[in-house]
Motif scaffolding. Structure first.
Motif, short mmCIF file in Angstrom:
data_model
loop_
_atom_site.label_atom_id
_atom_site.label_comp_id
_atom_site.label_asym_id
_atom_site.label_seq_id
_atom_site.Cartn_x
_atom_site.Cartn_y
_atom_site.Cartn_z
N VAL A 1 0.81 -1.22 0.00
CA VAL A 1 0.00 0.00 0.00
C VAL A 1 0.85 1.27 0.00
CG1 VAL A 1 -1.57 1.37 1.45
CG2 VAL A 1 -2.12 -1.00 0.91
N PRO A 2 1.90 1.40 0.85
CA PRO A 2 2.70 2.64 0.81
C PRO A 2 3.35 2.88 -0.55
CG PRO A 2 3.14 1.42 2.83
CD PRO A 2 2.34 0.52 1.95
N LEU A 3 3.88 1.82 -1.17
CA LEU A 3 4.51 1.98 -2.48
C LEU A 3 3.46 2.31 -3.54
CD1 LEU A 3 7.12 -0.94 -2.47
CD2 LEU A 3 7.51 1.50 -2.09
N ASN B 1 1.08 6.29 -7.16
CA ASN B 1 -0.08 7.06 -7.63
C ASN B 1 0.19 8.56 -7.60
OD1 ASN B 1 -1.55 4.71 -8.08
ND2 ASN B 1 -2.45 4.71 -6.03
N HIS B 2 0.88 9.03 -6.54
CA HIS B 2 1.22 10.46 -6.47
C HIS B 2 2.17 10.86 -7.59
CE1 HIS B 2 -0.96 11.40 -2.85
NE2 HIS B 2 -0.33 10.47 -2.14
N LEU C 1 1.55 13.49 -10.74
CA LEU C 1 2.46 14.58 -11.15
C LEU C 1 2.86 14.44 -12.61
CD1 LEU C 1 4.78 14.74 -8.01
CD2 LEU C 1 3.01 16.39 -8.64
N LEU C 2 3.13 13.21 -13.04
CA LEU C 2 3.58 12.99 -14.41
C LEU C 2 2.49 13.34 -15.42
CD1 LEU C 2 5.80 11.85 -16.31
CD2 LEU C 2 4.76 9.59 -16.01
#
Length: 697
Positions: free
Chosen positions: A507-509, A514-515, A519-520
């Motif tokens: 989940v953290p990765l 996703n963030h 941005l991309l």
């Protein structure tokens, strides 16, 4: 020198035969009588009474003084003070160290008598030494009577038992004690210890009988081989050799140099096939599955392969249930193999080489004795064999390095050349013990006794480098075992459950990814623009290395803060919500779908490689020319532009291609690139099936 030793041995043997020492038995407990007499009237017991020692220690010491060592207590004490260091003679340690010194001398003298393992008086003597060691000091008088029900702890066993190398050694002494006391709450009674030593004596007799009765080694006697184990002579316990699809029953023999298999004919055996363990042939010995027609069903076999064989050999040891027979053979074969690897690695020769092989032999004799003990826990063969244990223990390589140093150091050479081997400060070694057991290993059978290794693994009042290495390894092993316990607890059953756990752990990765994708793809243009400017500035200034260093420091600081804020409290368990359980059919379908998806990915990968193959070999000139021009342009770009600006340009190109200003142009170029890639045909390929070549007999 040899005649003096022989005379001393005869005197000791005469003393033992005369029955001057009356050891404990059910009908008469002379040690208990002597101990009670000393408690009632210490001064009347003997004028050589040593005030620093307890009544139990004095009873042992005076008994040895009068009947075994043939030395008065005063002379024994003077001898100890002459050879012991100041630290060893410190008042706080004097009693126990002096008792150890006396015990080592007594055991060294007693073990020179042939057949000493058969005598219950020797077994009782060794056990009583452990009893005395626990209460050596006069200030620690026992609160209970020393009788047939008395028991000893692990520390006493660890100090006295390895003084006779056949009983235990420094590396595996703890495991032997734990196995022997598995049903007695960590305390060793004499009856259990006595049964263990009786089992050792039987194993020694079996070893000598196998070597004396076998004609197998008549043509290979130059190496000084001795038979260690034999199997397959009983029809109810056959041994099967598998080579290819052929199978033969036969007899399996292990020596200290090789493994032999003799195929069984009608009334005799074939010429033995030799599988070397002493030579450097890159041998591999491991457990293997066998079954009819090449199937892998039964876990009861040992696989052997080396550079000298064209194909592996499988030795099957069938039994009705379990695979303890196979595990035993696997462990002892590996023990001999590891011993020879140790010899080659450290270039050990001569008497030192015999010492190494004897340590392996003694370990095998021990597990034969322990196998006959009634224990509530199964015997782990690897943990009871010295070289197997070093292969598994963390830091086992350092233990072996210490052993090699002890065997080959100049200090050891000086001790070996010193005529005063019986100073009593050291325990006896394996080679000095071998002749009294009735066998001599290696090519040094005719070597003078004074040229053998006479110094063992224990030193009075000191912790040897080997003991320190073993202690460090066991401390590390405890941490590894605790960590492995958490790993075993983290394993769950079921494909769906494991996928749910994996998803929760990632989940953290996933959130970070996703963030970055947001941005991309410029979902929030302001954030993307700010990130682009900041990161481009970092690249331009050459601060990328500092950024990575900052991230590492940030993670380390976060870990320390988490530990500090938790205050030593247990970390909350990870909670995973699993989907409804899948039945076996659903799990099989899920696996089938996963395999199908993996197969599609492999196919796509193969197609891409075929196309690249065609481009590089110019099978399709038009596409290859364009590709070559692109490579030349890219090479010129890398040559002319500094690397910092190459990285900056690459970052800006990739990060801004989905920005509002460039999105339409990017989509158009990606479509053209995809169309060009699709237009490239794959290189031709011909698929041929390999013909099966099975060995048939």
């Amino acid at each position: 020198m040899a005649s003096a030793v022989n005379n001393k041995s005869k005197n000791i043997l005469d003393i033992v035969r005369d029955g001057s020492i009356r050891w404990l038995n059910k009908s008469h407990n002379s040690f208990h009588d002597e101990f009670e007499e000393m408690k009632r009237c210490p001064s009347a017991a003997d004028k050589n009474w040593i005030c620093e020692l307890s009544s139990v220690a004095n009873a042992i010491l005076l008994s040895d003084d009068r009947r075994l060592l043939n030395v008065s207590a005063d002379k024994l004490r003077d001898s100890f003070e002459a050879v012991a260091s100041d630290v060893t003679k410190a008042p706080s340690r004097y009693a126990r160290n002096f008792l150890e010194y006396s015990c080592f001398r007594a055991l060294a003298a007693t073990t020179q008598v042939s057949g000493y393992m058969e005598d219950k008086r020797f077994r009782r003597l060794t056990f009583d030494m452990m009893l005395a060691w626990e209460v050596a000091d006069a200030a620690s008088q026992p609160s209970i009577h020393i009788d047939e029900d008395a028991t000893v702890g692990i520390e006493a066993f660890s100090r006295i038992a390895p003084a006779v190398p056949i009983i235990a050694d420094v590396i595996i002494r703890n495991y032997i004690f734990e196995f022997l006391t598995s049903s007695t709450r960590g305390r060793l009674p004499f009856c259990t210890f006595d049964k263990y030593l009786i089992g050792l004596e039987r194993a020694i007799k079996k070893l000598k009988s196998n070597s004396e009765s076998s004609l197998l080694l008549s043509q290979r006697s130059g190496r000084g081989e001795r038979i260690i184990e034999l199997d397959g002579t009983v029809t109810t316990q056959p041994v099967l050799q598998h080579i290819g699809i052929s199978t033969w029953p036969g007899r399996l023999t292990l020596t200290d140099h090789a493994l032999y298999f003799e195929a069984l004919r009608v009334v005799s055996y074939d010429k033995p096939t030799v599988y070397e363990l002493a030579d450097d042939l890159k041998q591999v010995v491991k457990a293997e599955l066998t079954g009819p027609w090449g199937s892998r069903l039964f876990d009861k076999a040992v696989l052997y392969k080396s550079n000298a064989l064209s194909e592996p050999v499988i030795i099957e040891l069938p039994e009705l249930k379990g695979h303890a027979r196979r595990d035993y053979w696997l462990a002892i074969v590996r023990e001999v193999l590891y011993a020879h690897k140790f010899i080659r690695k450290y270039h050990i020769t001569g008497a030192e080489r015999d010492e190494v092989l004897l340590k392996a032999l003694f370990g095998i004799l021990r597990i034969q004795a322990l196998s006959n003990m009634n224990s509530i826990v199964p015997l782990c063969y690897e943990a009871c064999l010295m070289y197997n244990a070093c292969d598994q223990l963390p830091g086992g390589d350092r233990i072996l390095e210490t052993i090699a140093t002890m065997l080959t150091s100049k200090e050891k050479e000086a001790e070996r050349n010193n005529s005063k081997h019986s100073d009593g400060m050291h325990s006896v070694s394996a080679t000095t013990l071998a002749s009294s057991l009735g066998f001599v290993f290696g090519t040094n059978a005719n070597m003078p006794k004074q040229s053998l290794i006479n110094v063992g693994e224990l030193t009075v009042g000191e912790m040897t480098p080997l003991e320190k290495a073993v202690e460090d390894s066991r401390s590390t092993y405890k941490m590894v075992a605790d960590a492995q316990a958490t790993v075993d607890g983290a394993k769950v059953e079921g494909l769906d459950t494991n996928l749910a756990v994996l998803k929760e752990l990632l989940v953290p990765l996933i959130n970070l990814g996703n963030h970055l994708l947001a941005l991309l793809y410029w979902e929030e243009p302001a954030k993307s623009l700010a990130f682009c400017i900041i990161f481009a500035f970092i690249i331009y200034c050459g601060w990328l290395a500092y950024v990575f260093a900052f991230l590492l420091i940030f993670f380390a600081t976060s870990m320390m803060l988490t530990q500090y804020l938790s205050g030593g409290k247990a970390v909350n368990n990870l909670k995973v919500i699993v989907p409804p359980p899948m039945n076996k059919m659903e799990q099989l379908l899920a696996v089938q779908n996963a395999i199908s998806q993996a197969e599609e990915l492999v196919k796509e990968g193969n197609v891409a490689l075929f196309k690249l193959h065609g481009l590089l070999l110019s099978i399709f000139p038009q596409a290859s020319n364009r590709f070559a021009c692109a490579l030349v342009a890219l090479a010129l770009f890398f040559t002319v532009i500094p690397f910092r600006y190459v990285v900056l340009f690459t970052f800006l190109e990739e990060f801004t291609k989905f920005s509002p200003m460039r999105r339409a142009e990017t989509e158009r170029w990606m479509r053209r690139l995809k169309e060009w890639w699709i237009s490239i045909p794959a290189a031709p390929v011909v698929i041929e099936r390999a013909q099966e070549d099975k060995k048939k007999k």
